[in-house]
Enzyme design. Structure first.
Site, mmCIF file in Angstrom:
data_model
loop_
_atom_site.group_PDB
_atom_site.id
_atom_site.type_symbol
_atom_site.label_atom_id
_atom_site.label_comp_id
_atom_site.label_asym_id
_atom_site.label_seq_id
_atom_site.Cartn_x
_atom_site.Cartn_y
_atom_site.Cartn_z
ATOM 1 N N CYS A 47 24.955 -7.365 34.244
ATOM 2 C CA CYS A 47 25.366 -6.369 33.255
ATOM 3 C C CYS A 47 26.610 -6.871 32.538
ATOM 4 O O CYS A 47 27.577 -7.276 33.191
ATOM 5 C CB CYS A 47 25.646 -5.031 33.946
ATOM 6 S SG CYS A 47 26.416 -3.825 32.851
ATOM 7 N N ARG A 75 -6.372 -3.549 -8.092
ATOM 8 C CA ARG A 75 -5.782 -3.817 -9.393
ATOM 9 C C ARG A 75 -5.785 -5.318 -9.683
ATOM 10 O O ARG A 75 -5.955 -5.745 -10.821
ATOM 11 C CB ARG A 75 -4.344 -3.287 -9.445
ATOM 12 C CG ARG A 75 -3.741 -3.350 -10.824
ATOM 13 C CD ARG A 75 -2.322 -2.817 -10.856
ATOM 14 N NE ARG A 75 -1.363 -3.881 -10.689
ATOM 15 C CZ ARG A 75 -0.780 -4.524 -11.696
ATOM 16 N NH1 ARG A 75 -1.047 -4.201 -12.941
ATOM 17 N NH2 ARG A 75 0.063 -5.489 -11.473
ATOM 18 N N ASP A 100 4.135 4.116 -2.545
ATOM 19 C CA ASP A 100 4.219 2.706 -2.204
ATOM 20 C C ASP A 100 2.939 2.309 -1.479
ATOM 21 O O ASP A 100 2.868 2.320 -0.263
ATOM 22 C CB ASP A 100 5.450 2.490 -1.324
ATOM 23 C CG ASP A 100 5.884 1.048 -1.321
ATOM 24 O OD1 ASP A 100 5.287 0.246 -2.065
ATOM 25 O OD2 ASP A 100 6.815 0.719 -0.570
ATOM 26 N N LYS A 134 6.355 9.645 -17.258
ATOM 27 C CA LYS A 134 5.320 9.411 -18.266
ATOM 28 C C LYS A 134 5.451 10.401 -19.417
ATOM 29 O O LYS A 134 5.618 11.602 -19.168
ATOM 30 C CB LYS A 134 3.922 9.562 -17.645
ATOM 31 C CG LYS A 134 3.671 8.612 -16.496
ATOM 32 C CD LYS A 134 2.291 8.774 -15.880
ATOM 33 C CE LYS A 134 2.162 7.788 -14.716
ATOM 34 N NZ LYS A 134 0.873 7.893 -14.032
ATOM 35 N N ASP A 154 -13.786 20.181 14.661
ATOM 36 C CA ASP A 154 -14.159 18.770 14.642
ATOM 37 C C ASP A 154 -15.489 18.563 15.361
ATOM 38 O O ASP A 154 -16.318 17.751 14.947
ATOM 39 C CB ASP A 154 -13.080 17.930 15.333
ATOM 40 C CG ASP A 154 -11.768 17.947 14.559
ATOM 41 O OD1 ASP A 154 -11.744 18.581 13.482
ATOM 42 O OD2 ASP A 154 -10.790 17.348 15.036
HETATM 43 O O1 D41 Z 1 2.334 6.318 -7.631
HETATM 44 C C1 D41 Z 1 2.192 5.229 -8.186
HETATM 45 N N1 D41 Z 1 2.358 4.114 -7.484
HETATM 46 C C2 D41 Z 1 1.859 5.134 -9.639
HETATM 47 C C3 D41 Z 1 1.550 3.896 -10.173
HETATM 48 C C4 D41 Z 1 1.853 6.262 -10.482
HETATM 49 N N2 D41 Z 1 2.117 7.498 -9.994
HETATM 50 N N3 D41 Z 1 1.571 6.132 -11.775
HETATM 51 C C5 D41 Z 1 1.294 4.922 -12.328
HETATM 52 N N4 D41 Z 1 1.031 4.845 -13.647
HETATM 53 C C6 D41 Z 1 0.774 3.668 -14.206
HETATM 54 C C7 D41 Z 1 0.510 3.607 -15.691
HETATM 55 C C8 D41 Z 1 1.503 4.441 -16.424
HETATM 56 C C9 D41 Z 1 0.590 2.202 -16.185
HETATM 57 C C10 D41 Z 1 -0.856 4.147 -15.932
HETATM 58 C C11 D41 Z 1 1.261 3.749 -11.524
HETATM 59 C C12 D41 Z 1 0.940 2.548 -12.166
HETATM 60 N N5 D41 Z 1 0.716 2.521 -13.508
HETATM 61 C C13 D41 Z 1 0.823 1.268 -11.478
HETATM 62 N N6 D41 Z 1 0.490 1.075 -10.231
HETATM 63 C C14 D41 Z 1 0.481 -0.219 -9.983
HETATM 64 C C15 D41 Z 1 0.814 -0.883 -11.090
HETATM 65 C C16 D41 Z 1 1.026 0.043 -12.055
#
Ligand code: D41
Length: 679
Positions: free
Chosen positions: A413, A140, A121, A295, A37
């Protein structure tokens, strides 16, 4: 203009910018620094000097830009090139199966391969790179329009200001989407600091991250421990992606942090199995997640499925049960702890939080109740994290009716009626029952004494301890060892069999290691770790009882509070008598851990050591154990602070790095020879 001196300085600036960027990436993304560092800070200081004198060399992606820029008067808005959709939620396996069935039907295809990501989160953001340089960062927002927070995002060390072009040239346009988070440990540190400064604390890491990004003065943002993980792209030009998993691989190559728990190539069965795995992992992760995102991996299939107004048909969030819930405080009672400290506890309208019923939450101390203005009858937000005691985060002010009753700390107490004294602890006050023979304290001290990590006496749970103290059968620790089967069996709820078992496990507990014994005594500031560190430095209990505060303080990992508490404890006449009685009742303290760390020819004491490659003579875990026994600390990566690299067979990059940095390298033969003297 072409002054050779200026030219030379320009070259130096470019070199420093490049090197510092590389080191910052190693530190914040790869978690594998190669310089200290101090060295980093010195290089950065030099670069700041140069850029101040020659502002023309201060590029927008210079690492000096991480410290923040002049404050803004407000945030500008920007429209996302492609809307940032939200995610539909699934709350159980059936919801996920329904999602999968719809996809099968729409695609007219049975086998769909998914990529699954922990759902972080945090705060969703979009980062825009033009020709490899970060030019804009936005929140966003509502998905269509967000706020421009470029200056703030530039201060986040794990966000590349320039794309890495090691594997691939940067495309002309790349919009990257991700989640900005604060790790749990950083969050705790941040909140503790705020508490000390009398500032209000953040309710959770996500609020802290959002609050930090909302600063008009990016210097404040720079002081906050923000991190990022990226999960996808927006508009891109000059590059195209075939699948979610390949997108993530590419983003990683460009220098972005991508979560290490992401799993690709899963079928629907694999997803449901992984959900369970992730749920068990949840509490041990360094950051908070609230579910997982499923996904469809293939992007052409994603396109076929398309999207609804707000969310894609090719992805779904499978949420974990919430760890925060609101409920009502029915009452506030006061518990007397092992040391006499009074802890106010909220009795709650029972509520299921993340699968466990919660009916009590700690309120810590009087100050905390005042600060949060918590009253009986209040509607409150309660969190449960891991296996720690649930706590009240805040009251729901909009639910106040006016008939809530403020809490008053009792002056006596609640158990023994002795007067309560206020004592200072760190920066706040605690209320203490100072009557050493208070029954409530005795019960708690005995519970600690017999607990798993101390004497580990089976069959002496909370209820039995309370019962035995109330019956007058346990007045001190030593009484435990003379409990008689016949007398026990006469008690309510105690069958002959349980009495026999209890006496048996008391008997078995009599042989105890020094560290467990020290821990069992319940000395202030002396937990499991301190007890271990202390007992490793002494051969017998007597040696510890006779030592001085100075000697204790010299032990690595033992602070002044512990040293003072231990000395005070053992100089107290009553405590000495208690210990004597325990020994007289047949307890044998063993210490099979001879003092070797301090031995003169031990080359490993207080050294930083890295292990690499395969060792023939022992597994790596054993080598680690042996070295730690000799006072070494084992670190995962090489830096200039490393003292030794122990290199087994097939040692790779770490060996090369050690050679470069001039770190002493021990091969297995030399290591084994040095170790041999101490086994
Ligand atoms: O880790 C997350 N919070 C996260 C949010 C994630 N891993 N993937 C995400 N993928 C999407 C899409 C499929 C719509 C591209 C997301 C989010 N959306 C998302 N984060 C906040 C709103 C939507």
């Amino acid at each position: 203009m072409n002054d050779p001196n200026t030219d030379r300085i320009k070259k130096e600036a470019i070199r420093l910018q490049k090197e510092l960027t590389g080191h910052s990436y190693r530190y914040h993304v790869l978690d594998d620094p190669v310089i200290s560092d101090v060295e980093y800070d010195m290089m950065l200081k030099r670069l700041i000097e140069i850029e101040e004198e020659f502002p023309q060399f201060s590029t927008s992606d210079s690492p000096t830009k991480r410290v923040g820029a002049p404050p803004l008067s407000g945030f500008k808005q920007a429209v996302h090139s492609i809307p940032m959709l939200s995610l539909d939620n699934a709350f159980n396996d059936q919801d996920v199966l329904d999602f999968h069935k719809r996809a099968i039907k729409n695609l007219n295809q049975e086998d769909i391969i998914y990529t699954v990501e922990p759902k972080l989160d945090g705060v969703a953001v979009e980062l825009k790179y033009e020709n490899g340089t970060l030019v804009q960062a936005t929140t966003r927002g509502d998905g269509v329009t967000g706020e421009v927070i470029t200056q703030n995002v530039r201060t986040i060390r794990s966000v590349p200001l320039k794309l890495h072009e090691g594997k691939m040239r940067a495309p002309s346009l790349l919009e990257v989407r991700g989640e900005i988070i604060i790790k749990r440990a950083d969050f705790d540190q941040l909140n503790n600091g705020r508490l000390e400064q009398g500032k209000n604390v953040f309710a959770n890491p996500r609020n802290a991250a959002a609050g930090s990004l909302r600063q008009l003065d990016s210097k404040i943002t720079a002081s906050r421990p923000l991190d990022i993980f990226v999960y996808g792209t927006g508009l891109v030009q000059g590059i195209s992606f075939q699948s979610q998993s390949l997108t993530l691989d590419t983003l990683k190559d460009f220098g972005f942090p991508v979560n290490s728990h992401i799993k690709s190539g899963l079928t629907i069965d694999g997803i449901l199995k992984f959900y369970k795995e992730l749920e068990t992992l949840r509490d041990s992760l360094a950051y908070e997640i609230d579910g997982m995102v499923i996904k469809v991996d293939d992007i052409s299939l994603q396109q076929q499925l398309g999207e609804k107004i707000k969310s894609p048909r090719w992805a779904i969030a499978y949420k974990f049960p919430a760890m925060q819930k609101t409920t009502t405080i029915k009452d506030i009672v006061v518990q007397v702890g092992r040391t006499g400290a009074l802890t106010p506890v909220a009795i709650l309208e029972p509520v299921n939080i993340g699968g466990a019923m919660v009916s009590k939450a700690t309120l810590h101390n009087e100050d905390e109740i005042k600060r949060k203005d918590i009253r009986m009858g209040d509607k409150v937000l309660v969190v449960r994290a891991g296996d720690v005691i649930p706590k009240v985060v805040k009251i729901i002010e909009s639910e106040r009716k006016g008939n809530e009753v403020p809490f008053k700390m009792p002056v006596h107490c609640p158990v023994c009626q002795s007067k309560i004294e206020k004592t200072k602890l760190d920066k706040s006050y605690i209320n203490k029952c100072v009557n050493a023979s208070c029954q409530a304290q005795l019960k708690e001290r005995i519970r600690h004494f017999v607990s798993k990590k101390a004497f580990d006496i089976d069959g002496l749970g909370k209820k039995s301890v309370v019962q035995l103290v109330d019956e007058g059968m346990l007045k001190s620790f030593a009484d435990i060892f003379s409990l008689e089967k016949e007398k026990l069996a006469c008690l309510d709820r105690m069958a002959q069999k349980s009495a026999t078992n209890l006496v048996q496990s008391v008997e078995e507990s009599k042989k105890i290691s020094l560290r467990r014994f020290i821990y069992a005594l319940g000395i202030d500031h002396t937990g499991e770790r301190a007890a271990k560190l202390i007992s490793e430095q002494f051969s017998t209990l007597n040696d510890i009882m006779e030592t001085s505060e100075e000697v204790l303080e010299e032990i690595k990992g033992i602070g002044p509070e512990t040293a003072s508490a231990v000395c005070q404890f053992f100089s107290n006449v009553e405590n000495k008598a208690i210990i004597e009685n325990i020994i007289l009742s047949g307890v044998i303290i063993t210490n099979d851990q001879p003092v070797i760390a301090e031995s003169q020819d031990n080359p490993f004491n207080n050294k930083r050591i890295v292990l690499t490659g395969t060792l023939q003579s022992m597994p790596r875990t054993e080598a680690k154990k042996q070295l730690e026994r000799l006072g070494a600390s084992i670190t995962p990566s090489i830096s200039s602070k490393t003292d030794f690299l122990i290199a087994g067979e097939k040692a790779g990059s770490k060996l090369a790095k050690a050679q470069k940095l001039g770190v002493t390298i021990l091969d297995e033969t030399r290591f084994a020879a040095l170790l041999e003297k101490f086994v």
